[in-house]
Design an enzyme around this catalytic site. Sequence first.
Site, short mmCIF file in Angstrom:
data_model
loop_
_atom_site.label_atom_id
_atom_site.label_comp_id
_atom_site.label_asym_id
_atom_site.label_seq_id
_atom_site.Cartn_x
_atom_site.Cartn_y
_atom_site.Cartn_z
N ASP A 32 -38.64 -2.66 -12.36
CA ASP A 32 -37.66 -1.58 -12.34
C ASP A 32 -36.54 -2.00 -13.29
O ASP A 32 -35.78 -2.92 -12.98
CB ASP A 32 -37.15 -1.39 -10.91
N TRP A 53 -31.87 -1.79 -4.32
CA TRP A 53 -32.97 -1.03 -4.95
C TRP A 53 -34.31 -1.72 -4.74
O TRP A 53 -35.30 -1.08 -4.41
CB TRP A 53 -32.70 -0.79 -6.43
N LYS A 95 -28.91 5.75 -16.73
CA LYS A 95 -27.99 4.63 -16.98
C LYS A 95 -27.91 4.28 -18.46
O LYS A 95 -26.87 4.44 -19.06
CB LYS A 95 -28.38 3.44 -16.12
C1 LIG Z 1 -30.07 3.80 -10.10
C2 LIG Z 1 -31.20 2.94 -9.77
C3 LIG Z 1 -32.31 3.38 -9.02
C4 LIG Z 1 -32.37 4.77 -8.42
O1 LIG Z 1 -32.53 5.74 -9.35
P1 LIG Z 1 -32.71 7.26 -8.90
O2 LIG Z 1 -32.90 7.91 -10.24
O3 LIG Z 1 -31.48 7.69 -8.21
O4 LIG Z 1 -33.92 7.34 -8.05
C5 LIG Z 1 -33.34 2.52 -8.82
N1 LIG Z 1 -33.33 1.26 -9.31
C6 LIG Z 1 -32.29 0.79 -10.01
C7 LIG Z 1 -32.32 -0.60 -10.53
C8 LIG Z 1 -31.19 1.61 -10.27
O5 LIG Z 1 -30.16 1.14 -10.97
#
Ligand SMILES: *Cc1c(COP(=O)(O)O)cnc(C)c1O
Length: 354
Positions: A166, A100, A190
């Site tokens: 993030d 990511w 999540k």
């Molecule tokens: C799941 C995830 C993403 C991607 O998320 P999307 O909603 O599919 O764009 C980005 N960063 C992290 C840390 C993630 O766990």
Amino acid sequence: MKHNFNAGPSILPRSVFEEASRAIMDYNNTGLSILEIGHRTPLFEAVLYEAVELVKELMELDADKEVLFLHGGASTQFYQVPMNLLNEGETAAYLDCGVWGSKAIKEAKQFGQVEVVASSKDKNYTYIPEFTVPSHAKYFHYTTNNTIEGTQTHAIPETDVPLVADMSSDVLSTRLDFNRFSLIYAGAQKNVGAAGVNMVIVDPDILGTVTRKLPTMIDYRNHIENGSMLNTPPVFAIYVCMLTLRWLKQQGGVDGIEKINNQKADLLYSTLDSLPVFYPTVEKKDRSKMNVVFVMEDSGLEKDFLDMCKKEGMVGVKGHRSVGGFRASLYNALPLESVKALTDLMKHFAQVKG
Ligand SMILES: *Cc1c(COP(=O)(O)O)cnc(C)c1O
């Protein structure tokens, strides 16, 4: 009932599913479904307001922080962040600690200079490297929890450079000084709610320094000005976030859920450490409490274990296609009993196959 270890979208509290399904049929005795109410009505405004207030309360945010619920997943933030914060000639610092984070770097490079302060790619992202943040950077971006690889940063970097994180896979799972960050984003699917919405927490002071023209929907300032209602927001996804945040508050907030999250992670890692059949792939000091990644000494047995998991109603234990092996995601809503069930199965498996 299944034991749901999915990495995302993932398990949410049972009570949230129940209330959300009632709201689809009849939202708060209005005779209307949550799916058919206007977003500019007091009915939805109350939902959005409560969601924002719960985020401020649960994260103990300073008054100057803005909480937004925006369309799209975290991947949208990979470019929305640099477009709003970084001019062409300026440098942003990034940590490369996983799939990511490297995607975020790729997007940022389209809008300015990117300095990668450190990378753990040399060892398949199985550790968090040492790094220092260069003081000339406009901001420093990192992923607090690497969902795919199963590593987590356990301390906030010491720096005066504005921090951007993030937090998609560990937001609200552990106590952090969230006010140290100038911008936090997290895809909701999540720990926070349903897919289709991003939670963004931003300090407005860092905005307004770029010279490029920003499309209306990209400029955070427009979303702040319009209270996340610049256009039709993802109504249902925000509603599910609000319910999940309410539930989190009932669990004692971040401190309450962190205690349970620690028990879950301790149980799973100590079981992994005690059984020679399985071993965790990441360095001990950098282990994630949200996504536990492990493989088998004898990879020929992996299918047998997955078959056994399936038979016992355990879902989502297969590892990410880029890592292989197994990954158990232990997000806030996953009960301790599910981890007990998994570790009992692992012990049983080690006895019969080990
Ligand atoms: C799941 C995830 C993403 C991607 O998320 P999307 O909603 O599919 O764009 C980005 N960063 C992290 C840390 C993630 O766990």
